[in-house]
Design an enzyme around this catalytic site. Structure first.
Site, PDB file in Angstrom:
ATOM      1  N   GLY A  39       0.811  -1.218   0.000  1.00 25.19           N
ATOM      2  CA  GLY A  39       0.000   0.000   0.000  1.00 25.19           C
ATOM      3  C   GLY A  39       0.839   1.260   0.000  1.00 25.19           C
ATOM      4  N   ASP A  41       2.648   2.538   2.276  1.00 23.92           N
ATOM      5  CA  ASP A  41       3.958   2.306   2.900  1.00 23.92           C
ATOM      6  C   ASP A  41       4.982   1.861   1.840  1.00 23.92           C
ATOM      7  OD1 ASP A  41       5.863   1.931   4.871  1.00 23.92           O
ATOM      8  OD2 ASP A  41       4.876   0.215   5.820  1.00 23.92           O
ATOM      9  N   SER A 124      -5.236   3.487   7.801  1.00 23.01           N
ATOM     10  CA  SER A 124      -5.949   2.257   8.210  1.00 23.01           C
ATOM     11  C   SER A 124      -7.080   1.814   7.283  1.00 23.01           C
ATOM     12  CB  SER A 124      -6.530   2.373   9.630  1.00 23.01           C
ATOM     13  OG  SER A 124      -5.511   2.248  10.579  1.00 23.01           O
ATOM     14  N   GLY A 126      -6.942   0.804   4.140  1.00 19.35           N
ATOM     15  CA  GLY A 126      -6.570  -0.152   3.101  1.00 19.35           C
ATOM     16  C   GLY A 126      -6.444  -1.542   3.691  1.00 19.35           C
ATOM     17  N   TYR A 128      -5.561  -2.470   6.522  1.00 17.46           N
ATOM     18  CA  TYR A 128      -6.044  -2.585   7.906  1.00 17.46           C
ATOM     19  C   TYR A 128      -7.574  -2.565   8.026  1.00 17.46           C
ATOM     20  CZ  TYR A 128      -1.414  -2.488  10.138  1.00 17.46           C
ATOM     21  OH  TYR A 128      -0.148  -2.801  10.581  1.00 17.46           O
TER      22      TYR A 128
HETATM   23  N1  AR6 Z   1      -0.912   7.782  -2.143  1.00 16.61           N
HETATM   24  C1  AR6 Z   1      -1.980   8.027  -1.338  1.00 16.61           C
HETATM   25  N2  AR6 Z   1      -2.728   7.052  -0.789  1.00 16.61           N
HETATM   26  C2  AR6 Z   1      -2.383   5.776  -1.073  1.00 16.61           C
HETATM   27  C3  AR6 Z   1      -1.294   5.430  -1.891  1.00 16.61           C
HETATM   28  C4  AR6 Z   1      -0.537   6.501  -2.444  1.00 16.61           C
HETATM   29  N3  AR6 Z   1       0.519   6.281  -3.226  1.00 16.61           N
HETATM   30  N4  AR6 Z   1      -1.231   4.070  -1.972  1.00 16.61           N
HETATM   31  C5  AR6 Z   1      -2.255   3.593  -1.244  1.00 16.61           C
HETATM   32  N5  AR6 Z   1      -2.960   4.610  -0.706  1.00 16.61           N
HETATM   33  P1  AR6 Z   1      -2.815   1.069   3.226  1.00 16.61           P
HETATM   34  P2  AR6 Z   1      -3.351   0.747   6.119  1.00 16.61           P
HETATM   35  C6  AR6 Z   1      -4.150   4.592   0.172  1.00 16.61           C
HETATM   36  O1  AR6 Z   1      -3.227  -0.327   2.942  1.00 16.61           O
HETATM   37  O2  AR6 Z   1      -4.759   0.339   5.837  1.00 16.61           O
HETATM   38  C7  AR6 Z   1       1.031  -1.709   4.819  1.00 16.61           C
HETATM   39  O3  AR6 Z   1       1.457  -2.982   4.442  1.00 16.61           O
HETATM   40  C8  AR6 Z   1      -5.044   3.379   0.113  1.00 16.61           C
HETATM   41  O4  AR6 Z   1      -5.886   3.460  -1.018  1.00 16.61           O
HETATM   42  O5  AR6 Z   1      -1.622   1.607   2.534  1.00 16.61           O
HETATM   43  O6  AR6 Z   1      -3.105   1.749   7.207  1.00 16.61           O
HETATM   44  C9  AR6 Z   1       1.689  -1.238   6.102  1.00 16.61           C
HETATM   45  O7  AR6 Z   1       3.026  -1.673   6.197  1.00 16.61           O
HETATM   46  C10 AR6 Z   1      -5.816   3.583   1.424  1.00 16.61           C
HETATM   47  O8  AR6 Z   1      -6.867   4.534   1.217  1.00 16.61           O
HETATM   48  O9  AR6 Z   1      -2.561   1.314   4.828  1.00 16.61           O
HETATM   49  C11 AR6 Z   1       0.821  -1.880   7.149  1.00 16.61           C
HETATM   50  O10 AR6 Z   1       1.173  -3.235   7.353  1.00 16.61           O
HETATM   51  C12 AR6 Z   1      -4.791   4.213   2.349  1.00 16.61           C
HETATM   52  O11 AR6 Z   1      -3.706   4.629   1.505  1.00 16.61           O
HETATM   53  C13 AR6 Z   1      -0.554  -1.801   6.544  1.00 16.61           C
HETATM   54  O12 AR6 Z   1      -0.353  -1.766   5.132  1.00 16.61           O
HETATM   55  C14 AR6 Z   1      -4.246   3.303   3.432  1.00 16.61           C
HETATM   56  O13 AR6 Z   1      -4.076   1.991   2.906  1.00 16.61           O
HETATM   57  C15 AR6 Z   1      -1.275  -0.534   6.934  1.00 16.61           C
HETATM   58  O14 AR6 Z   1      -2.575  -0.584   6.449  1.00 16.61           O
END
Ligand code: AR6
Length: 181
Positions: A39, A41, A124, A126, A128
């Site tokens: 994601g 990260d 959180s 995505g 999570y």
């Molecule tokens: N720019 C902006 N938003 C984004 C991008 C980007 N480039 N890429 C994804 N998103 P997530 P979480 C959005 O899954 O739920 C990781 O493995 C995505 O669409 O990135 O907090 C970490 O290491 C969503 O709306 O984060 C943790 O293990 C939002 O970012 C875990 O995922 C968050 O999605 C954290 O999960």
């Protein structure tokens, strides 16, 4: 670019990629290890380059609801604030409080460093699994309340990675910002 402004342009939502934001700090939705993931990260680590991971290794992880700061390396943003949300279960396990804490701790660290412009992803929502309809009002209200007490931060940008998320911010941001507390 799709943008929705709050009344003062202090809090805005845009549709886009957080790694492309030219702000003082972008916030990373990390995990407790702070050693990268998928994601946002993964996207931040790829864009920042390997030095980011090297600095993260020195931080000894991060507690859920807390945040830690590193440099931004190859990013346009000078700093990355890494925060750790809670994996959604049913909403009765402290998820909402810890999500708000992610926003507060990130903003506290930004304010301590004197940073003026901060971009947040939808923490959180995505991997999570936090439902976006519930996470978005918490994100907006928490930032709004923080900025009412702290005048050093000039702009907070919610970066929405897809249409559905941007549509929710487009609806809720003006509504929540116009509410009296
Ligand atoms: N720019 C902006 N938003 C984004 C991008 C980007 N480039 N890429 C994804 N998103 P997530 P979480 C959005 O899954 O739920 C990781 O493995 C995505 O669409 O990135 O907090 C970490 O290491 C969503 O709306 O984060 C943790 O293990 C939002 O970012 C875990 O995922 C968050 O999605 C954290 O999960």
């Amino acid at each position: 670019m799709n943008t929705v402004n709050g009344t003062s342009k202090k809090i805005v939502a845009i549709q886009g990629d957080i790694t492309q934001q030219a702000v003082d700090a972008i916030v990373n939705a990390a995990n407790k290890s702070l050693l990268g993931g998928s994601g946002v990260d993964g996207a931040i680590h790829r864009a920042a380059g390997p030095e980011l991971l090297a600095q993260c290794r020195l931080l000894n992880g991060c507690e859920t609801g807390d945040a830690k700061i590193t440099k931004g390396y190859n990013l346009l943003a000078k700093w990355v604030i890494h925060t750790v949300g809670l994996i959604w279960r049913d909403g009765n396990h402290g998820e909402k409080k810890l999500l708000a804490s992610c926003y507060v701790r990130s903003l506290e660290i930004a304010a301590e460093k004197g940073l003026k412009t901060i971009a947040f992803p939808a923490i959180s929502t995505g991997v999570y699994g936090f439902p976006v309809e519930l996470a978005t009002p918490i994100a907006i209200r928490t930032v709004k309340e923080f900025l009412q007490k702290n005048s050093s931060i000039q702009q907070v940008i919610f970066v929405c990675f897809n249409d559905q998320l941007f549509e929710i911010y487009r609806q809720l941001l003006p509504q929540i910002l116009s509410e009296s507390n």
